[in-house]
Design a protein around this motif. Structure first.
Motif, PDB file in Angstrom:
ATOM      1  N   PRO A  47       0.723  -1.238   0.245  1.00 11.86           N
ATOM      2  CA  PRO A  47      -0.069   0.296  -0.093  1.00 11.86           C
ATOM      3  C   PRO A  47       0.372   1.006  -0.145  1.00 11.86           C
ATOM      4  N   ASN A  48       2.100   1.121   0.828  1.00 10.35           N
ATOM      5  CA  ASN A  48       2.852   2.390   0.666  1.00 10.35           C
ATOM      6  C   ASN A  48       3.707   2.718  -0.636  1.00 10.35           C
ATOM      7  N   LEU A  49       3.879   1.722  -1.067  1.00 12.33           N
ATOM      8  CA  LEU A  49       4.810   1.217  -2.633  1.00 12.33           C
ATOM      9  C   LEU A  49       3.828   2.508  -3.802  1.00 12.33           C
ATOM     10  N   ALA A  50       1.907   1.858  -3.064  1.00 16.84           N
ATOM     11  CA  ALA A  50       1.010   2.154  -4.447  1.00 16.84           C
ATOM     12  C   ALA A  50       1.206   3.745  -4.018  1.00 16.84           C
ATOM     13  N   ASP A  51       0.216   3.854  -3.004  1.00 22.70           N
ATOM     14  CA  ASP A  51       0.834   6.093  -2.696  1.00 22.70           C
ATOM     15  C   ASP A  51       2.135   6.394  -3.135  1.00 22.70           C
ATOM     16  N   PHE A  52       3.125   5.755  -2.946  1.00 22.50           N
ATOM     17  CA  PHE A  52       4.659   6.596  -3.699  1.00 22.50           C
ATOM     18  C   PHE A  52       4.517   7.033  -5.365  1.00 22.50           C
ATOM     19  N   ALA A  53       3.936   5.884  -5.406  1.00 21.72           N
ATOM     20  CA  ALA A  53       3.557   5.887  -6.926  1.00 21.72           C
ATOM     21  C   ALA A  53       2.298   6.889  -7.155  1.00 21.72           C
ATOM     22  N   PHE A  54       1.652   6.874  -6.789  1.00 23.89           N
ATOM     23  CA  PHE A  54       0.053   8.139  -7.775  1.00 23.89           C
ATOM     24  C   PHE A  54       0.819   9.285  -7.079  1.00 23.89           C
ATOM     25  N   SER A  55       1.026   9.194  -5.731  1.00 31.12           N
ATOM     26  CA  SER A  55       1.845  10.755  -5.498  1.00 31.12           C
ATOM     27  C   SER A  55       3.125  10.956  -6.600  1.00 31.12           C
ATOM     28  N   LEU A  56       4.081  10.437  -7.042  1.00 36.18           N
ATOM     29  CA  LEU A  56       5.207  10.614  -7.696  1.00 36.18           C
ATOM     30  C   LEU A  56       4.316  11.149  -9.515  1.00 36.18           C
ATOM     31  N   TYR A  57       3.319  10.346  -9.661  1.00 42.20           N
ATOM     32  CA  TYR A  57       3.103  10.114 -10.716  1.00 42.20           C
ATOM     33  C   TYR A  57       1.805  11.816 -10.936  1.00 42.20           C
ATOM     34  N   SER A  58       1.191  12.516  -9.949  1.00 47.21           N
ATOM     35  CA  SER A  58       1.030  13.482  -9.791  1.00 47.21           C
ATOM     36  C   SER A  58       1.744  14.741 -10.103  1.00 47.21           C
ATOM     37  N   GLU A  59       2.829  14.202  -9.867  1.00 54.31           N
ATOM     38  CA  GLU A  59       3.904  15.362  -9.542  1.00 54.31           C
ATOM     39  C   GLU A  59       4.930  15.774 -11.204  1.00 54.31           C
ATOM     40  N   VAL A  60       4.362  14.394 -11.399  1.00 55.87           N
ATOM     41  CA  VAL A  60       5.503  14.079 -12.923  1.00 55.87           C
ATOM     42  C   VAL A  60       4.396  14.955 -14.157  1.00 55.87           C
ATOM     43  N   ALA A  61       3.235  14.359 -13.664  1.00 57.53           N
ATOM     44  CA  ALA A  61       2.337  14.576 -14.657  1.00 57.53           C
ATOM     45  C   ALA A  61       1.626  16.535 -14.801  1.00 57.53           C
TER      46      ALA A  61
END
Length: 383
Positions: A47-61
């Motif tokens: 769950p932590n890896l998933a939260d990190f993934a989508f937080s990072l995607y938001s910044e990249v986007a």
């Protein structure tokens, strides 16, 4: 420790994903019964890896809505977690909290055990699915690392060691790039464009992935079409494709989270369809410093960084972080024509789905219950 001068670490993450099709998987998520074995270590950190993934995607986007996106949250988080082994004080806390861990709820030992198990699972998958993840400590010949850090990096993160002379910038660059190219089977070249001669340690993480469609596309049926830019079971992996309506791409990006993904992973509506996907070869190349800073990981890049758990020989800070990803998608596969997908958004499944406008995709591993790759295709001809 606020030294006036710090020598540099370099964090590198490189990966290659050769997707010979959508890894539509027949595995369905089930609720474990009370007599099932204890939850695997890598699932506890998922769950932590998933939260990190989508937080990072938001910044990249937010950087651009006109460019393709491709990165591996697993690759980046592994490199940072290994780096945390040698961090102390606020530097240590920032890294793990930036990876979305609550240190009052999760013991540090459990975090590292989770990553150790993740690496073991990822590198021992079905032979039909190639997934290789590795870590390397690229060390300057003059640097002496603490024995505990070396042992933990090797035992927990399967880290190798590569000795180079960073003062010889051209020679060092050639050696690092050759190493990455070899480890990614020639798919990632020229990972490093330049090196700071003051660098003493580089933490290098690489990922290589190759999969095939569960049902292959017939190359004879491949045709040229317009892409509207502006307006066998081959392993326990699923590729989710999200095709938003015109004008709804940014809304989808803002609502992308692990709960949404979980919903589609357990979706039971499966039906053969005519699927039209663009052939593509895209890449993502990122400077991690501004992205990680947005996630609260800032001290590692400053003179106030505390990496005294790596070496007491000289103060260290993270000079830069680089991440590169490459994805190739074509018709190849091992089974008959047609594909079954899990990710149809409408309640009524259409007979044909045409990906002729920007779309998002996630390549998800059921073995480690984490996204291996997250991406967006805005222009399939854009390299």
């Amino acid at each position: 420790m606020p030294p006036s001068v710090s020598r540099a670490l370099l964090l590198l993450a490189g990966l290659c994903c050769l997707l010979s099709g959508c890894l539509a998987d027949e595995t369905q998520e089930t609720t474990p019964s009370s007599h099932d074995q204890e939850q695997p270590a890598c699932h506890k950190i998922a769950p932590n890896l998933a939260d990190f993934a989508f937080s990072l995607y938001s910044e990249v986007a937010q950087q651009s809505n006109t460019t393709n996106i491709l990165f591996s949250p697993v690759s980046i988080s592994l490199a940072l977690a290994m780096l945390s082994l040698g961090a102390k004080g606020d530097t240590h806390t920032e890294i793990l909290e930036g990876l979305k861990f609550n240190l009052t709820e999760t013991a540090e030992a459990d975090i590292h055990e989770g990553f150790q198990h993740l690496l073991h699972k990822a590198n021992n998958l079905d032979s039909q699915l190639q997934l290789l993840i590795g870590n390397t400590l690229v060390m300057d010949e003059s640097l002496k690392l603490l024995e505990k850090f070396l042992e933990d990096a090797k035992n927990l993160y399967h880290s190798e060691a590569l000795l180079i002379n960073f003062k010889d910038t051209e020679g060092a660059k050639t050696k690092v790039n050759s190493y990455v190219e070899k480890k990614t089977q020639g798919k990632i070249v020229d990972m490093v464009k330049d090196l700071d001669p003051e660098t003493l340690l580089s933490l290098l993480n690489y990922v290589y992935f190759q999969g095939t469609w569960e049902k292959t596309f017939d190359p004879e049926l491949t045709t040229e079409e317009d892409f509207h830019i502006n307006a066998t079971t081959t392993g326990n992996v699923t590729a989710l494709f999200f095709l938003p309506d015109d004008g709804k791409l940014q809304h989808l990006e803002k609502t992308l989270n692990k709960e949404l993904i979980a919903k589609f992973l357990v979706k039971e509506d499966r039906s053969p369809i005519n699927l039209h996907l663009p052939k593509l070869s895209i890449s993502g190349n990122y400077e991690l410093k501004p992205l990680l800073s947005k996630l609260g990981i800032t001290r590692v890049f400053s003179n106030g960084a505390d990496f005294s758990g790596i070496t007491e020989q000289v103060p260290l800070k993270l000079s830069q972080g680089k991440h590169k990803a490459v994805l190739t998608m074509d018709e190849k596969g091992t089974e008959a024509v047609g594909v079954t997908v899990l990710d149809v958004i409408p309640a009524r499944i259409p007979e044909s789905v045409l990906f002729d406008r920007p779309f998002l995709f996630i390549i998800y591993s059921h073995d480690i219950k984490s996204p291996l790759f997250v991406g967006k295709v805005v222009d399939p001809t854009q390299h």
